[in-house]
Design an enzyme around this catalytic site. Structure first.
Site: not given
Ligand code: AP5
Length: 190
Positions: A14, A89, A128, A134, A145
């Site tokens: 996204k 969401r 990532r 992160r 998640r």
């Protein structure tokens, strides 16, 4: 005015595709994840509250996120349109967004839903996490998640499908090919 929702599970691309779409169509980017991470880094009361949920891979409560969106819409009265990334969401968020946009007489025009296999999502986010720093890109949090996505977010696709606004896009392959597929749908609206 053209309002686009970019929908998909964590790691579906996204954010990556938003950057390309904004540049081409000059839309204003509203990413709830980016707004929340900014609040966390500035240690605002909202950020400190949100961090508790984000670090576990859980969704931040609806009322917090909906309030943030309302402010962003008010800050940008004269624009070509918005791209909503990571929002809505939950069905409650989708409903609230419709109300906010109906009030401004500029509804959602299109929802593009990125389809990516779970294995690919995990691989992307783990890779990532090794470079991004992160805090939610660890294996344990990624699993949460994705669970949270299936439990609370995937019904949002049905919400938009029932309004005939949803188009699915294959989210695997090169970033450029996926972008081209998205543009070919967007161009039928603009
Ligand atoms: P958020 O920041 O929205 O994270 P997310 O949805 O989990 O998604 P990501 O940003 O991780 O993935 P993405 O789909 O944008 O993919 P990306 O392009 O980055 O939310 C974080 C947290 O904030 C949530 O867990 C929640 O706590 C809270 N939150 C946010 N919004 C909320 C809301 N509305 N309500 C409640 N809580 C909310 O790509 C991922 C990786 O894949 C990158 O490394 C990228 O380079 C790579 N990649 C992209 N495309 C490709 C490709 N085609 N091939 C190979 N690799 C690719």
């Amino acid at each position: 005015m053209f309002n686009l929702v970019l929908f998909g599970p964590p790691g579906s691309g996204k954010g990556t595709q938003s950057a390309n779409i904004i540049e081409k169509y000059k839309l204003v980017h509203i990413s709830t994840g980016d707004i929340l991470r900014n609040e966390v880094s500035q240690e605002t009361p909202l950020g400190l509250e949100a961090k508790k949920y984000m670090d576990q891979g859980a969704l931040v409560p609806d009322e917090v996120v909906i309030g943030m969106i309302s402010s962003k819409l008010d800050e940008n009265p004269e624009v070509n349109g918005f791209i909503f990334d990571g929002f809505p969401r939950t069905v409650a968020q989708a409903d609230a967004l419709d109300n906010l946009l109906d009030f401004r007489q500029n509804p959602i025009n299109l929802v593009l839903s990125l389809k990516v296999s779970e294995e690919e999502l995990k691989n992307r986010l783990i890779s990532r996490g090794q470079v991004s720093g992160r805090s939610d890109d660890t294996e344990e949090v990624i699993v949460n998640r994705i669970k949270e996505y299936h439990a609370k977010t995937s019904p949002v696709a049905d919400y938009y499908q029932s309004k005939q606004k949803l188009t699915e896009i294959k989210g695997e392959g090169s970033v450029e090919d996926i972008f081209r597929a998205m543009c070919s749908v967007i161009d039928t609206f603009i």
